[in-house]
Scaffold this active site. Structure first.
Site, short mmCIF file in Angstrom:
data_model
loop_
_atom_site.label_atom_id
_atom_site.label_comp_id
_atom_site.label_asym_id
_atom_site.label_seq_id
_atom_site.Cartn_x
_atom_site.Cartn_y
_atom_site.Cartn_z
N TYR A 470 0.81 -1.23 0.00
CA TYR A 470 0.00 0.00 0.00
C TYR A 470 0.84 1.27 0.00
O TYR A 470 0.57 2.21 0.74
CB TYR A 470 -0.99 0.00 1.18
CG TYR A 470 -1.58 -1.36 1.46
CD1 TYR A 470 -2.21 -2.09 0.45
CD2 TYR A 470 -1.48 -1.94 2.72
CE1 TYR A 470 -2.73 -3.35 0.69
CE2 TYR A 470 -2.00 -3.22 2.96
CZ TYR A 470 -2.62 -3.91 1.94
OH TYR A 470 -3.12 -5.16 2.19
N HIS A 471 1.85 1.29 -0.88
CA HIS A 471 2.71 2.48 -0.99
C HIS A 471 2.79 2.96 -2.44
O HIS A 471 3.88 3.18 -2.97
CB HIS A 471 4.12 2.17 -0.48
CG HIS A 471 4.17 1.70 0.93
ND1 HIS A 471 5.16 0.84 1.40
CD2 HIS A 471 3.35 1.95 1.99
CE1 HIS A 471 4.94 0.60 2.69
NE2 HIS A 471 3.86 1.26 3.07
N PRO A 472 1.65 3.16 -3.13
CA PRO A 472 1.72 3.60 -4.53
C PRO A 472 2.26 5.02 -4.65
O PRO A 472 1.95 5.89 -3.83
CB PRO A 472 0.26 3.52 -4.99
CG PRO A 472 -0.55 3.71 -3.75
CD PRO A 472 0.25 3.04 -2.66
#
Length: 536
Positions: A470-472
């Protein structure tokens, strides 16, 4: 709405910092627009409540990727914050600067030198621990909660010591190989989102107007300028005409989405969606990077958080402890320890971020995540993701209509170096699990055969079970040249005179750890640059 000088779109990790700096350092009238609601839900403020935000559609965009053929044709879930504070209101609260090598490609100006980046981190941070009684205004607490961490972490640290990986109490940018305790963004047992740290202190300022539950329909652009912003509030379209301009802080998914719906993007793709092409820039929505990871679960003979949270008696006991003292697992992140490791990397910098968590629970897809339904036996997690994946994905429009969600294709494992790093991570995890320190507390594997499985078997296991961490970022990448990026080194959108972007989408490359801290750091630097340009 009259007499608005600057509109900020998105009250997330970056938008709240930016609003704070504009109010405190200029005389402009600011309108801050957030698609989600206010952040007054208890599940936002109780740290362990983030498990309940994971699929909560009221405060979470609940995105899914396209099916990834490199991951056995699976859709990958993409939670993104849709609430004041953005993803800093629903994340795991880990505060990670990354390592120095992450920022080598960022040095496009003196403001973005490594020295200034580290200075910017220090400007927004306030180190705290259990003895801290007060917190300064406009500061993010970086909380050393190591004394509350579970005793089982000692076995992880000892196992890494057997592998000659140095222990560092508080992970920082200075060392490459290091393991230790993760600091988190909490204070006195409560989550500190960007909203709480940077927006709350300015909410009563008369020059700030905040509107929530409001969606941007499109930017209206004429003669290379933002003339108006069309928003939807309570099913009504409203046009807002800023006196000066606008700044997009909607994040790595929604910022390019808004730009494309406004006619800024790859001309060929925009025409397919019946969009008027205002600026032809092939980089909008491209260069998506993200961390891809996996957890290996183990049954243990050592007490873990499963004992505390896996029974009614244990849970009630911990709830009372939290209510009375703001301590215990309800006041912590489950990501308690880990670090950065160079394990046969093809580069000089670390290729693996490691996690060791004193709990096991099952993650399922499609709107079920029983975070507090821990396993009935004691267990722990060894997890990892590659630090600097090279695979590049994209975000693009699914239809001409703003209400239809964007298409997200992270294109995971499309770069051979990423596959190499996964093989390194499998070998690292296997080596760690076989150290005498870890081996002494393992009773059995849970749904994996890490210790005895071959590299090929574990690579297949990874493809079947890996998820986004969850680090776009990177979808409106910063570059001096329009042919290579979407915004300049001064955060202004190439080809437009009064539109800036300031969020994770402008990252030149992904950083080695959790990206919330780098987003706020960059927002701090970017605010100064934008203010300087505005004053000119």
């Amino acid at each position: 709405m009259n007499n608005i000088d600057i509109v900020i779109v998105g009250a997330g990790s970056a938008g709240c910092v930016l609003a704070n700096k504009l109010i405190n350092n200029t005389n402009y009238n600011i309108l801050l627009i957030e698609a989600g609601p206010k952040d007054n839900s208890p599940i936002v403020h109780v740290p362990l409540g983030y498990g309940m935000t994971f699929y909560n559609k009221k405060i979470n965009w609940n995105f899914y990727s396209e099916k990834q053929n490199t991951l056995n044709n699976r859709e990958i879930y993409y939670p993104r914050g849709k609430v004041l504070g953005g993803s800093s209101s629903i994340n795991g609260m880990v505060y990670a600067r990354g390592v120095k090598s992450d920022y080598q490609n960022w040095h496009m100006s003196s403001e973005l030198s490594l020295e200034n980046i580290i200075h910017s981190f220090k400007e927004i941070e306030q180190p705290v621990d259990s003895s801290s009684s007060s917190l300064s205004l406009n500061k993010m607490p970086v909380n050393d909660v190591s004394e509350q961490h579970h005793p089982i972490l000692k076995y992880f640290f000892d196992g890494c010591d057997e592998m000659n990986i140095p222990f560092n109490q508080n992970l920082n940018t200075d060392l490459n190989d290091q393991i230790g305790h993760y600091n988190i963004t909490t204070f006195k047992g409560r989550r500190y989102s960007s909203s709480k740290a940077f927006l709350n202190p300015i909410l009563k300022n008369q020059r700030l107007k905040l509107i929530t539950k409001t969606y941007v329909n499109k930017l209206i652009i004429k003669e290379n300028k933002i003339e108006a912003i069309e928003v939807i509030n309570k099913n009504k379209k409203i046009k807002i005409k800023p006196n000066i301009g606008a700044i997009l802080c909607a994040g790595a998914i929604m910022t390019p989405f808004i730009l494309m719906h406004s006619g800024v993007g790859k001309a060929k793709d925009l025409k397919k969606m019946s969009k008027e092409v205002i600026i032809d820039n092939v980089n909008v929505g491209k260069n998506l990077q993200d961390h891809l990871g996996i957890d290996y679960l183990f049954k243990t003979n050592h007490p873990t958080l499963n004992t505390s949270l896996g029974t009614w008696f244990g849970s009630i006991k911990e709830i009372y402890k939290y209510i009375l003292f703001k301590k215990g697992p309800f006041g912590l992140s489950l990501n308690q320890s880990g670090g950065y490791v160079n394990w046969n990397s093809l580069n000089k910098y670390p290729n693996l971020q490691i996690y060791f968590n004193p709990i096991t629970y099952s993650i399922t897809h499609k709107n079920k995540r029983p975070l507090l339904k821990t396993d009935k036996f004691d267990g722990f997690i060894i997890g990892y993701n590659s630090c600097r994946p090279k695979s590049l994905g994209e975000v693009y429009l699914s239809s001409p209509y703003i209400k239809d969600k964007p298409i997200i294709n992270p294109n995971f494992l499309s770069n051979d170096e990423d596959v190499h790093d996964i093989k390194c991570a499998i070998n690292f995890s296997k080596t760690l699990a076989k150290t005498s320190s870890i081996k002494n507390i393992i009773v059995d594997n849970i749904n994996n055969n890490l210790i005895n499985g071959s590299e090929l078997e574990m690579l297949e296991h990874f493809k079947e079970n890996a998820v986004s961490v969850y680090h776009p970022c990177g979808t409106c990448r910063m570059d001096k040249e329009q042919s290579k990026g979407v915004v300049s080194e001064r955060f202004k959108v190439h080809g437009l005179n009064n539109l800036w972007v300031l969020d994770a989408s402008v990252f030149p490359n992904i950083t080695s750890g959790n990206i919330n801290a780098p987003v706020m750091m960059l927002a701090n630097i970017g605010s100064k640059i934008i203010i300087e340009d505005l004053k000119k």
